[in-house]
Design a protein around this motif. Sequence first.
Motif, PDB file in Angstrom:
ATOM      1  N   GLY A  59      -2.391   5.758  -0.708  1.00  0.00           N
ATOM      2  CA  GLY A  59      -3.517   4.865  -0.452  1.00  0.00           C
ATOM      3  C   GLY A  59      -3.785   3.858  -1.549  1.00  0.00           C
ATOM      4  O   GLY A  59      -4.629   2.983  -1.390  1.00  0.00           O
ATOM      5  N   THR A  60      -3.066   3.949  -2.673  1.00  0.00           N
ATOM      6  CA  THR A  60      -3.250   2.981  -3.749  1.00  0.00           C
ATOM      7  C   THR A  60      -2.386   1.747  -3.486  1.00  0.00           C
ATOM      8  O   THR A  60      -1.463   1.780  -2.676  1.00  0.00           O
ATOM      9  CB  THR A  60      -2.886   3.586  -5.113  1.00  0.00           C
ATOM     10  N   PHE A  61      -2.696   0.666  -4.190  1.00  0.00           N
ATOM     11  CA  PHE A  61      -1.979  -0.588  -4.012  1.00  0.00           C
ATOM     12  C   PHE A  61      -1.127  -0.880  -5.239  1.00  0.00           C
ATOM     13  O   PHE A  61      -1.467  -0.486  -6.355  1.00  0.00           O
ATOM     14  CB  PHE A  61      -2.967  -1.736  -3.776  1.00  0.00           C
ATOM     15  N   LYS A 102       0.867  -1.179   0.000  1.00  0.00           N
ATOM     16  CA  LYS A 102       0.000   0.000   0.000  1.00  0.00           C
ATOM     17  C   LYS A 102       0.899   1.222   0.000  1.00  0.00           C
ATOM     18  O   LYS A 102       1.733   1.403   0.881  1.00  0.00           O
ATOM     19  CB  LYS A 102      -0.898   0.000   1.240  1.00  0.00           C
ATOM     20  N   LYS A 103       0.743   2.066  -1.012  1.00  0.00           N
ATOM     21  CA  LYS A 103       1.588   3.252  -1.148  1.00  0.00           C
ATOM     22  C   LYS A 103       1.059   4.387  -0.267  1.00  0.00           C
ATOM     23  O   LYS A 103      -0.047   4.319   0.266  1.00  0.00           O
ATOM     24  CB  LYS A 103       1.654   3.677  -2.612  1.00  0.00           C
TER      25      LYS A 103
END
Length: 198
Positions: free
Chosen positions: A75-77, A71-72
């Motif tokens: 908030g994206t994966f 998870k960056k």
Amino acid sequence: MSVREPLRIRKALLAGVVALALTGTGVAIAWSATDSPSPSPSPSETAPGKQDRKQDKAQRPQHLHSESVVKKADGTFETILSQQGTVDAVSPTSVTVKSEDGFTQSYAVNADTKIIKFPAPAADGSAATGDDGKRRKPSAVTMAEIATGDAVRVSGGKNGTEVTARQIVKGAGTGPGLGLGKGHGKGLAKGHGKRFPK
């Protein structure tokens, strides 16, 4: 005595037992109660030499390949691949790596891919040193220095079925325990230490 008193006493006893176990006092009490104490190890048994450390390192599991989702910060994966093996095919824009267990993966290579070469070790297996006696450091290279059969460690981001290499490490730094943040080694592994040249 109220109904809550026995519960408090039980909690206090439990906390005491846990504290004894954590501090080792319980182990010391149990040991002193036995009839035959175990013999003390000799200094050679408690302080392993270089040979023991080399043997331990050789027996350490070797990371071959993995896929993980991170998870960056935004908030994206993202799916990350990492692999150790030998170069099966290479071009200016891609590299295919085959691991010892037969797993094969192709990686796209672009201008953002960092390619690092570790100096070859000395004939006796020790770290390579320059004319000044200092340990030689890894250096940035181009895809022209990656050839079929080279030992490499690659990490990259996966998007659909395509994987783009972020870093290719060639040479002595590809052995067990080094590289790509796997938790071993110095500098490359623990998320701190020296950054490699761009």
